[in-house]
Scaffold this motif. Structure first.
Motif, mmCIF file in Angstrom:
data_model
loop_
_atom_site.group_PDB
_atom_site.id
_atom_site.type_symbol
_atom_site.label_atom_id
_atom_site.label_comp_id
_atom_site.label_asym_id
_atom_site.label_seq_id
_atom_site.Cartn_x
_atom_site.Cartn_y
_atom_site.Cartn_z
ATOM 1 N N LEU A 1 1.093 -1.613 -0.161
ATOM 2 C CA LEU A 1 -0.052 0.007 -0.306
ATOM 3 C C LEU A 1 1.056 1.340 -0.026
ATOM 4 C CD1 LEU A 1 -2.712 1.693 0.168
ATOM 5 C CD2 LEU A 1 -2.944 1.168 2.321
ATOM 6 N N ARG A 2 2.026 1.295 0.859
ATOM 7 C CA ARG A 2 2.910 2.785 0.445
ATOM 8 C C ARG A 2 3.409 2.809 -0.437
ATOM 9 N NH1 ARG A 2 5.299 5.558 4.321
ATOM 10 N NH2 ARG A 2 4.595 4.493 6.102
ATOM 11 N N GLU B 1 3.436 6.654 -3.166
ATOM 12 C CA GLU B 1 4.394 7.689 -3.494
ATOM 13 C C GLU B 1 4.405 7.899 -4.633
ATOM 14 O OE1 GLU B 1 7.434 7.607 -2.034
ATOM 15 O OE2 GLU B 1 7.036 6.389 -0.460
ATOM 16 N N PRO B 2 3.976 7.673 -5.844
ATOM 17 C CA PRO B 2 4.012 8.524 -6.964
ATOM 18 C C PRO B 2 3.253 9.882 -6.646
ATOM 19 C CG PRO B 2 2.881 6.266 -7.340
ATOM 20 C CD PRO B 2 3.186 6.054 -6.170
ATOM 21 N N LEU B 3 2.101 9.876 -5.867
ATOM 22 C CA LEU B 3 1.816 11.207 -5.064
ATOM 23 C C LEU B 3 2.229 11.900 -4.691
ATOM 24 C CD1 LEU B 3 -1.074 10.530 -2.432
ATOM 25 C CD2 LEU B 3 -1.670 11.590 -4.115
ATOM 26 N N ARG B 4 3.857 11.583 -4.749
ATOM 27 C CA ARG B 4 4.732 12.974 -3.867
ATOM 28 C C ARG B 4 5.157 13.492 -5.225
ATOM 29 N NH1 ARG B 4 6.117 12.791 0.857
ATOM 30 N NH2 ARG B 4 6.535 9.898 2.057
ATOM 31 N N ALA B 5 5.716 12.880 -6.374
ATOM 32 C CA ALA B 5 5.701 13.512 -7.880
ATOM 33 C C ALA B 5 4.241 13.589 -8.536
ATOM 34 C CB ALA B 5 6.428 12.083 -8.539
ATOM 35 N N LYS B 6 3.738 13.135 -8.581
ATOM 36 C CA LYS B 6 1.958 13.745 -9.516
ATOM 37 C C LYS B 6 1.353 14.286 -9.452
ATOM 38 C CE LYS B 6 3.375 8.713 -12.726
ATOM 39 N NZ LYS B 6 2.944 8.017 -12.903
ATOM 40 N N GLY B 7 1.120 14.335 -8.043
ATOM 41 C CA GLY B 7 -0.224 14.841 -7.705
ATOM 42 C C GLY B 7 -1.400 13.933 -7.137
ATOM 43 N N PRO B 8 -2.052 14.287 -7.117
ATOM 44 C CA PRO B 8 -3.201 13.794 -7.463
ATOM 45 C C PRO B 8 -4.075 12.988 -8.623
ATOM 46 C CG PRO B 8 -3.650 16.087 -6.456
ATOM 47 C CD PRO B 8 -2.294 15.790 -7.150
ATOM 48 N N GLU C 1 -2.299 17.709 4.323
ATOM 49 C CA GLU C 1 -2.554 17.561 5.764
ATOM 50 C C GLU C 1 -1.337 16.135 6.247
ATOM 51 O OE1 GLU C 1 -7.226 18.272 6.955
ATOM 52 O OE2 GLU C 1 -6.103 16.310 7.412
ATOM 53 N N ALA C 2 -1.336 15.188 5.798
ATOM 54 C CA ALA C 2 -0.084 14.349 5.674
ATOM 55 C C ALA C 2 1.088 14.508 5.137
ATOM 56 C CB ALA C 2 -0.077 12.557 5.445
ATOM 57 N N GLY C 3 1.093 16.077 4.097
ATOM 58 C CA GLY C 3 2.295 15.574 3.519
ATOM 59 C C GLY C 3 2.437 15.190 2.105
ATOM 60 N N TRP C 4 1.948 14.028 2.239
ATOM 61 C CA TRP C 4 1.554 13.591 0.705
ATOM 62 C C TRP C 4 1.802 14.583 -0.538
ATOM 63 C CZ3 TRP C 4 3.611 8.988 0.247
ATOM 64 C CH2 TRP C 4 4.099 7.943 1.046
#
Length: 299
Positions: A262-263, A267-274, A294-297
């Motif tokens: 799941l983690r 990870e792609p959230l950091r580079a690609k966003g939503p 809020e979680a920093g992703w």
């Protein structure tokens, strides 16, 4: 209000994942705020229940998301679904008996294969995979059987291979205990061809010892399963569920192995966003986006 999350049949993979998620979500919450797990017929049923307002969240295989948004088969109208979170990327794979001459997926040409019930998501996955690989569907003899009936047919020699859903699943475990089986690997270049052609697939590894017959790590196709809601869902409610997931990326796999990886899906959230979570063009719900910021992703 009580929050309802649509899953699958009782004891199914979505049901067990929903139970683990609900357990975490419900900690330190009042009875009126708790999440309850609803047994359903899985992906398509969950989308339709969300559309009718019968549930607040639902598990779906990501290949159905875009169909629901666009109102294409098997859906009769457009549905305003919104993404919440990925749930897992589970391997879908072909099985055969250990002594079978089938050495790769290409060798399935001319064979009798159990694909799951007619019109099911698994059958559609198989048909799509064959199409991408250039294997004419007319060259196969499909058997539209339930997973349990397909496993029995394989043992009895009535079929040559079976298409199996993500593990762990009880049918696969029971099959491997009754017969000597093995996973059919992809030939060089086949897996990459599938992954480049289908956005909702990921490369996953079936680990050695996953069940009896898996003697070494085998790369396979994994379909991303997701948790969705409706555009009308309250932002605070969606934010709370997404927050529960984001804060328990390591705890959830310990509660249910189906959440393993799941983690990595986050990870792609950091580079690609939503956009990393917007399978089939379905937008991320504002409540989920808020939770991930809020979680920093997400910035």
């Amino acid at each position: 209000m009580t929050l309802r999350i649509g899953t699958s049949e009782a004891g199914g993979t979505f049901y067990s994942q929903g139970a683990a998620l609900a357990e975490l979500f419900n900690r330190n919450r009042t009875d009126k705020e708790k999440c309850v797990v609803e047994p359903t017929l899985a992906s398509i049923d969950n989308a339709e229940r969300l559309d009718r307002g019968e549930i607040e969240f639902g598990f779906m295989a990501s290949n159905w998301i875009g169909c629901a948004k666009d109102g294409t088969a098997p859906f009769a109208k457009k549905m305003a679904l919104r993404m919440v979170s990925p749930a897992n990327a589970g391997p879908i794979f072909f099985m055969t008996l250990a002594g079978s001459p089938i050495k790769s997926v290409g060798d399935l040409i001319g064979r009798r294969i159990a694909l799951g019930p007619r019109g099911s998501g698994m059958a559609r996955h198989a048909e799509g995979i064959f199409k991408i690989l250039g294997i004419p569907f007319a060259s196969l003899t499909p058997a539209y059987l339930s997973f349990a009936d397909g496993a029995e047919a394989l043992i009895q020699g009535e079929i040559d291979a079976q298409f199996q859903p993500p593990i762990p699943n009880r049918v696969m475990t029971h099959l491997s205990e009754r017969a000597d089986v093995r996973v059919v690997p992809y030939a060089a270049g086949q897996l990459e061809k599938i992954l480049s052609g289908v956005s909702f697939y990921r490369k996953v590894a079936m680990e050695k010892g996953s069940f009896r017959g898996v003697a070494e790590e085998i790369p396979q196709v994994g379909v991303v399963n997701v948790i969705v809601t409706h555009e009308k869902a309250r932002e605070e409610v969606v934010r709370d569920l997404a927050k529960t997931i984001a804060e328990n990326l390591d705890a959830l796999p310990k509660m249910n192995p189906l959440f393993k990886g799941l983690r990595d899906l986050f990870e792609p959230l950091r580079a690609k966003g939503p956009a990393a979570f917007e399978f089939g063009g379905v937008p991320l719900h504002p409540g989920a986006l808020r939770a991930y910021r809020e979680a920093g992703w997400v910035r």
